[in-house]
Design an enzyme around this catalytic site. Structure first.
Site, PDB file in Angstrom:
ATOM      1  N   ILE A   1       0.848  -1.189   0.000  1.00 56.74           N
ATOM      2  CA  ILE A   1       0.000   0.000   0.000  1.00 56.74           C
ATOM      3  C   ILE A   1       0.883   1.237   0.000  1.00 56.74           C
ATOM      4  O   ILE A   1       1.775   1.376   0.843  1.00 56.74           O
ATOM      5  CB  ILE A   1      -0.937   0.004   1.230  1.00 56.74           C
ATOM      6  CG1 ILE A   1      -1.826  -1.243   1.196  1.00 56.74           C
ATOM      7  CG2 ILE A   1      -1.777   1.279   1.269  1.00 56.74           C
ATOM      8  CD1 ILE A   1      -2.567  -1.499   2.483  1.00 56.74           C
ATOM      9  N   CYS A   2       0.644   2.110  -0.957  1.00 53.62           N
ATOM     10  CA  CYS A   2       1.413   3.342  -1.090  1.00 53.62           C
ATOM     11  C   CYS A   2       0.791   4.407  -0.194  1.00 53.62           C
ATOM     12  O   CYS A   2      -0.223   5.003  -0.532  1.00 53.62           O
ATOM     13  CB  CYS A   2       1.420   3.801  -2.547  1.00 53.62           C
ATOM     14  SG  CYS A   2       2.353   5.315  -2.827  1.00 53.62           S
ATOM     15  N   MET A   3       1.414   4.605   0.974  1.00 52.80           N
ATOM     16  CA  MET A   3       0.918   5.585   1.931  1.00 52.80           C
ATOM     17  C   MET A   3       2.066   6.029   2.814  1.00 52.80           C
ATOM     18  O   MET A   3       2.753   5.192   3.410  1.00 52.80           O
ATOM     19  CB  MET A   3      -0.199   4.965   2.769  1.00 52.80           C
ATOM     20  CG  MET A   3      -0.854   5.913   3.726  1.00 52.80           C
ATOM     21  SD  MET A   3      -2.221   5.078   4.557  1.00 52.80           S
ATOM     22  CE  MET A   3      -2.594   6.277   5.792  1.00 52.80           C
TER      23      MET A   3
END
Length: 163
Positions: free
Chosen positions: A87-89
């Site tokens: 997850i890109c966060m």
């Protein structure tokens, strides 16, 4: 233990947590509901998907370093869910300082910003690919690569020419 108790309070609303092999450092989290106006919610209804299954693995120095989080199922594509379910966060990166010196709160991770990252994705329906499981190794490699990219460019979308 405190984090587990705090997140258990959300259980009635949209989330449930199960310990993996009774370990406080390895959780499976089921998101039973996402934004009902999102395409992901539409996909969940159309495919009879009851929940999005995530895995959180906590480091020894939590809450001063974030857990590693990835999507396990269903296989999502597009948006901010990347190869392996990474997850890109920014909140999930080790470079983000602990909030107020007290560390990261898991309940805070499931705020609207996090859910925004998920609801931008779609449930994969491509023959063959939709049944293929995400792998942890692939997720870790993808996450490591995205952190390098964002360290170089900041938390903006890099130019397409840079891959």
């Amino acid at each position: 233990m405190k984090e587990l108790q705090d997140i258990a309070r959300l259980s009635d609303r949209f989330i449930s947590v199960e310990l993996v092999d009774e370990s406080l450092f390895d959780w499976n989290v089921k998101l039973h509901q996402v934004d009902k106006d999102s395409v992901l919610w539409q996909d969940m209804k159309e495919t009879n998907t009851e929940y999005i299954l995530l895995n959180l693995t906590f480091p020894d120095n939590f809450p001063f370093s974030p857990p590693f989080m990835r999507v396990l199922s269903p296989r999502l594509e597009n948006g901010y869910v990347l190869d392996g379910g990474a997850i890109c966060m920014e909140l999930l990166t080790p470079r983000l300082p602990a909030a107020g010196g007290e560390g990261l709160c898991v309940v805070h991770m499931f705020n609207e910003g996090f859910l925004f990252c998920l609801v931008q994705g779609r449930i994969c329906r491509k023959a063959g690919k939709s049944k293929k499981s995400f792998s942890r190794k692939e997720a870790e490699a993808t996450f490591k690569s995205l952190v390098k990219t964002h360290e170089k460019y900041g938390w903006v979308t890099p130019p397409v020419s840079d891959g």
